[in-house]
Enzyme design. Structure first.
Site, short mmCIF file in Angstrom:
data_model
loop_
_atom_site.label_atom_id
_atom_site.label_comp_id
_atom_site.label_asym_id
_atom_site.label_seq_id
_atom_site.Cartn_x
_atom_site.Cartn_y
_atom_site.Cartn_z
CG ASP A 21 -1.51 -1.21 1.67
OD1 ASP A 21 -1.50 -2.15 0.88
OD2 ASP A 21 -2.01 -1.26 2.80
CD1 TRP A 45 2.42 -7.60 3.08
CD2 TRP A 45 2.34 -9.20 4.64
NE1 TRP A 45 1.80 -7.08 4.17
CE2 TRP A 45 1.73 -8.03 5.15
CE3 TRP A 45 2.41 -10.33 5.46
CZ2 TRP A 45 1.18 -7.98 6.43
CZ3 TRP A 45 1.87 -10.27 6.73
CH2 TRP A 45 1.27 -9.10 7.20
N1 DQQ Z 1 -2.06 -3.79 4.02
C1 DQQ Z 1 -3.50 -3.88 4.09
C2 DQQ Z 1 -3.83 -2.94 5.21
C3 DQQ Z 1 -2.72 -3.17 6.17
C4 DQQ Z 1 -1.54 -3.33 5.28
C5 DQQ Z 1 -4.14 -3.53 2.78
C6 DQQ Z 1 -0.52 -4.32 5.78
O1 DQQ Z 1 -5.10 -3.19 5.79
O2 DQQ Z 1 -2.55 -2.08 7.05
O3 DQQ Z 1 -3.41 -4.03 1.70
O4 DQQ Z 1 0.56 -4.44 4.90
#
Ligand code: DQQ
Length: 455
Positions: A21, A45
């Site tokens: 994000d 991730w």
């Molecule tokens: N990515 C999600 C969010 C969170 C973040 C959305 C964690 O809700 O905060 O892609 O990487």
């Protein structure tokens, strides 16, 4: 080392490893800041930090050191998404610390050195008695002498929710109520990454209910949002968790995370995963619909130009206007006349074994992005994604198409965006062509686009 043929050159991505994000978008002292969810250790991730980059023009970015990393008890498992606001000369970053999900604060004078608030978390738990589906991604703004925060959430078995908190001083927060609760069937059970802002004479609430991003336009009064239109931000199938900010010119500019469409093993082998979209400027159209346009700054990347004032498209064979490449912008105005199905092929190999198609079907009122034949490589996952698009009687189809190696962004008639990913296996999958099922005409401009590094 050979050039990675799939790595985008004019879209933003970190030098290495994983990004998701966009976070903390802000123009501060004239400079644009882009923070982003980043795993600095691998192209997957993981334990997230905030990466950081700056730009003077939204197009050319300079990479900076990591801004925020896990170093407190409340963010020991990751610094998740959030925002940055300015409070006079001080910048305040709000983010979600995990685990569990709590809201945290850090401040900075220069947006480089950040000091985490010793009293973190500033919000230690979801509201009492609420069966929430999540509690994250703070979005903060100032109005009426108070700071306001939305936290992305949802009520189990009911629907997504944006929870409102208020504060006099950025540190002490009081829960008020959800500004809006969705219907699980129409807009999901968990709203990640909420954004709320005025646009034209409406308010926009934008939320990401896992895998897609939707917006509502409506009214915001007495701390309650009442939607009267629901739309989709991008129906291409790889655009997620966008954030919108207001720049010094008053523009509402959006970046979104473009995720990969290839196997994890291929992502790890490439050493990078995740791209930011081009900056998109939002405006309000008729019936509460959002309009999307690439920021005009992107035009500074234009290089070699080809102009075709009047192309005659005939059924039975593609028209090949002599354009090829993997870093292109196309601007096409297509007059359908009697035609029903028209479209553009990009990244076509000489034998047609690989191709990506943008297809408009007038009868169905649908525009599609077809990457099912984009690559012969089994590690990539093509698909067919479609969005509704109805043209008035003689209204032409107007497309802006941005190809940047594995990224394809399509803007159709300002109101529909389709962004997808393609990983052609062949170095000669580069040609552009047009097709139709009945005679039609088109005006086409094409540019080769420079890489971000080219200045
Ligand atoms: N990515 C999600 C969010 C969170 C973040 C959305 C964690 O809700 O905060 O892609 O990487």
């Amino acid at each position: 080392m050979p050039m990675d043929p799939h790595r985008p050159r004019y879209h933003f991505l970190p030098p290495h490893h994983w990004m998701n994000d966009p976070n903390g978008l802000i123009q501060f002292d004239g400079l644009y800041h882009l923070f982003y969810q980043h795993n600095p250790l691998a192209a997957e991730w993981g334990r997230m930090v905030w990466g950081h980059a700056i730009s003077r023009d939204l197009v050319h970015w300079e990479h900076l050191p990591i801004a925020l990393a896990p170093d407190q008890l409340c963010d020991k498992d990751g610094v998740w998404s959030g925002c940055v606001v300015s409070d006079g000369a001080t910048a305040a970053a709000f983010y979600t610390g995990v685990n569990p999900e709590v809201q945290c604060l850090a401040t900075s004078q220069d947006l480089l050195a950040w000091e985490k608030y010793a009293g973190n978390p500033i919000i230690a738990a979801p509201p009492d008695g609420m069966a929430v589906t999540g509690f994250r991604d703070p979005y903060v703004w100032r109005a009426g002498g108070l700071w306001h925060m939305l936290v992305g959430s949802g009520i189990r078995d009911v629907g997504g929710a944006a929870l409102l908190y208020q504060s006099p001083d950025l540190h002490t927060w009081t829960y008020r109520h959800p500004i809006c609760v969705g219907d699980r069937a129409r807009s999901g059970e968990m709203w990640e990454c909420p954004n709320l802002f005025p646009l034209g004479d409406k308010w926009v609430l934008m939320v990401s209910p896992f895998g897609r991003t939707i917006y509502f336009t409506g009214t915001y009064a007495d701390d309650r949002f009442t939607p009267d239109y629901q739309g989709e931000i991008d129906l291409g199938g790889c655009f997620y968790a966008p954030q919108v900010f207001r720049d010094d010119d008053g523009r509402r500019i959006m970046f979104g995370w473009l995720f990969e469409w290839r196997d994890k093993a291929a992502q790890l082998a490439a050493g990078w995963a995740g791209v930011q979209s081009l900056p998109r400027v939002l405006s309000l159209g008729a019936e509460g619909r959002l309009h999307f346009a690439p920021a005009p700054e992107v035009e500074t990347l234009r290089r070699r130009h080809t102009h075709h004032p009047e192309l005659r498209l005939l059924p039975g064979g593609d028209l090949v206007p002599g354009i090829s490449g993997d870093q292109l912008e196309l601007s096409l105005t297509l007059h359908l006349r009697q035609a029903n199905r028209v479209g553009v092929r990009v990244a076509v190999s000489p034998d047609g074994a690989e191709e990506t198609r943008i297809i408009y079907d007038r009868q169905a009122g649908v525009i599609g992005l077809d990457t099912t034949r984009a690559s012969l490589d089994r590690a990539s996952h093509g698909d067919l994604h479609a969005a509704p698009l109805t043209l008035r009687n003689d209204e032409p189809l107007r497309l802006r198409v941005f190809l940047d190696h594995s990224v394809l962004e399509v803007y159709a008639n300002d109101i529909t965006c389709l962004t997808g990913r393609l990983y052609p296996s062949r170095s000669d999958s580069r040609t552009v062509s047009l097709f139709t099922d009945r005679p039609a005409t088109a005006t086409l401009d094409a540019w080769e686009l420079a890489s971000m590094e080219e200045g």
